[in-house]
Design a protein around this motif. Sequence first.
Motif, PDB file in Angstrom:
ATOM      1  N   GLN A 154       0.862  -1.166   0.000  1.00 17.13           N
ATOM      2  CA  GLN A 154       0.000   0.000   0.000  1.00 17.13           C
ATOM      3  C   GLN A 154       0.906   1.225   0.000  1.00 17.13           C
ATOM      4  N   ARG A 155       0.338   2.368  -0.354  1.00 15.26           N
ATOM      5  CA  ARG A 155       1.151   3.572  -0.514  1.00 15.26           C
ATOM      6  C   ARG A 155       1.800   3.958   0.818  1.00 15.26           C
ATOM      7  N   ILE A 156       3.071   4.355   0.761  1.00 16.44           N
ATOM      8  CA  ILE A 156       3.794   4.802   1.946  1.00 16.44           C
ATOM      9  C   ILE A 156       3.825   6.324   1.936  1.00 16.44           C
ATOM     10  N   ALA A 157       3.255   6.917   2.970  1.00 16.18           N
ATOM     11  CA  ALA A 157       3.192   8.381   3.031  1.00 16.18           C
ATOM     12  C   ALA A 157       4.446   8.934   3.701  1.00 16.18           C
ATOM     13  N   PHE A 158       4.913  10.057   3.181  1.00 17.46           N
ATOM     14  CA  PHE A 158       6.038  10.758   3.790  1.00 17.46           C
ATOM     15  C   PHE A 158       5.499  11.704   4.855  1.00 17.46           C
ATOM     16  N   VAL A 159       6.063  11.644   6.045  1.00 21.73           N
ATOM     17  CA  VAL A 159       5.661  12.522   7.146  1.00 21.73           C
ATOM     18  C   VAL A 159       6.756  13.569   7.318  1.00 21.73           C
ATOM     19  N   PRO A 160       6.568  14.776   6.795  1.00 20.81           N
ATOM     20  CA  PRO A 160       7.636  15.777   6.833  1.00 20.81           C
ATOM     21  C   PRO A 160       7.943  16.227   8.256  1.00 20.81           C
ATOM     22  N   ASP A 161       9.223  16.266   8.552  1.00 23.62           N
ATOM     23  CA  ASP A 161       9.696  16.705   9.863  1.00 23.62           C
ATOM     24  C   ASP A 161       9.043  15.921  11.008  1.00 23.62           C
ATOM     25  N   ALA A 162       8.562  14.711  10.687  1.00 24.73           N
ATOM     26  CA  ALA A 162       7.990  13.796  11.695  1.00 24.73           C
ATOM     27  C   ALA A 162       6.874  14.450  12.498  1.00 24.73           C
ATOM     28  N   ASP A 163       6.085  15.341  11.877  1.00 22.52           N
ATOM     29  CA  ASP A 163       5.103  16.103  12.655  1.00 22.52           C
ATOM     30  C   ASP A 163       4.044  15.219  13.315  1.00 22.52           C
ATOM     31  N   LEU A 164       3.640  14.135  12.670  1.00 23.51           N
ATOM     32  CA  LEU A 164       2.670  13.220  13.280  1.00 23.51           C
ATOM     33  C   LEU A 164       3.219  12.655  14.587  1.00 23.51           C
ATOM     34  N   PHE A 165       4.464  12.233  14.564  1.00 26.97           N
ATOM     35  CA  PHE A 165       5.055  11.584  15.738  1.00 26.97           C
ATOM     36  C   PHE A 165       5.405  12.585  16.826  1.00 26.97           C
ATOM     37  N   LYS A 166       5.707  13.812  16.429  1.00 25.75           N
ATOM     38  CA  LYS A 166       5.910  14.861  17.429  1.00 25.75           C
ATOM     39  C   LYS A 166       4.604  15.165  18.165  1.00 25.75           C
ATOM     40  N   GLY A 167       3.487  15.121  17.435  1.00 24.55           N
ATOM     41  CA  GLY A 167       2.197  15.331  18.077  1.00 24.55           C
ATOM     42  C   GLY A 167       1.883  14.242  19.092  1.00 24.55           C
TER      43      GLY A 167
END
Length: 500
Positions: A305-318
């Motif tokens: 399945q498509r792999i999304a790029f998470v810029p500057d890891a903002d999802l994980f910082k949240g």
Amino acid sequence: MSETATPARPASQQTEHFDVLIVGAGISGIGGAYHLTQQCPGKSFVVLETQDHFGGTWWTHRYPGIRSDSDLHTFGYRFKPWTSAPIATAEEILSYMGEVIEENDLARHIRYHHRIDKASWSSTENRWTLEVTRTDSNETVRLTGNFLWMCQGYYRHTDGYTPHWDGMETFKGRIVHPQTWPEDLDIAEKNVLVIGSGATAATLVPAIAGKCAHVTMLQRSPTYFITGRNAIPLAEELRDLQVDEAWIHEIVRKKILHDQDTFTRRSFTEPEKVKQELLAMIRAELDPGYDVETHFTPRYRPWQQRIAFVPDADLFKGIRSGLASVVTGEIERFTETGVQLKSGETLAADIVVTATGFNLSVLGDIAFTIDGKPMAFADTVTYRGMMFTGVPNLVWVFGYFRASWTLRADLVADFVCRLLNHMDRKGASRVTVALRPEDQDMPLLPWIDTENFNPGYMLRGMHLLPKRGDKPEWAHTQDYWKEKDEIPAIDLDDAAFVYG
């Protein structure tokens, strides 16, 4: 940004004729219009768009934080350099497209508020006739064209896919889909539950974290992500050296494409190693001891399945900040105040966002007929994912799953222009693809191999799509690195092309 005013149009009882009819003013349609002006300057054409503005996805999607999940060095057109950060907002992409329209005088060719209801091919006249509704006036207009270029994308813009769960009608909060985000939605001091774990959820969650009381991403199963700076070091270095932007664009595109191709091939040849590399990126962004195994370790191999790029890891910082959280589990039912999971856990919510995917739309949900007979695309066989057996003078732009859509839009545009010029030289007014004698016993298979790629929207809509064969020319190979050489080398006098 280019003006969106609709040019003056003729009275509804008249029928206008064009050499080429382009459907959709999104990334593919605007690119197609540009290539026509450059490669077929004598052709008349019109771009028909249902919305009141160009941009497609980047105009219809209004949810917070909407951005590309592909880098703009490859999602941008090959003919216009992208000079900003590689992961771009919808506003930045619209501005870029607006520049393309303005710089190439394309606005005069675009007609907004034009919804195509019917498309009919006549072998007697060798032309397509479109029945179109002007959505701003409810007027019906008719246009004819020698060639139909479908650039409308692959999903239904008017409504996203939301599964039905028991008890949804009892929920006292609001249920919204990102694709139709309400302008009046107030998330301040609200608990927001985002159902889904794809690129949309990964964009939306960090965008609203800190703006609502709390946001929870609820996923049935995890998704792979790639993290990194929202920058391309090579591009930065070349700019420091004051290299021309056109050169930077070409060099960076080739570097990115080479690296993407290498990564994709490794996902097939050494999937476990690639998996561990992806998970290591995520572990580095979360607190020690975070349960990455449960929440970020998918059950499928990378790139199914498509792999999304998470810029500057903002999802994980949240997540690390405590403003966002992830829950992995299946929904049992909705309640008045949230959802209950099959595990027994309950999640309170004031707003539920169903980031649960698209509804596949095959060629714009238009009613097609060939010489008066209704046509089902599922009964056709595709030629390289662009043309279809028994369907004359029509090409569909369907991009890549593992690379930027626009890469294929540019390749298909070159093919269309070369085909149109070839037909002119032959004096042909019709071209259809047909199975050759050596293809008659070829196995016919679903549009895509689900072992290769299997997102939900494809699995739900596979029965609507054309068949593929087991030969490269009768399939959408999804391999840009091969197609960049193969499509320009297509022999237009091959027996697969039947001219008339």
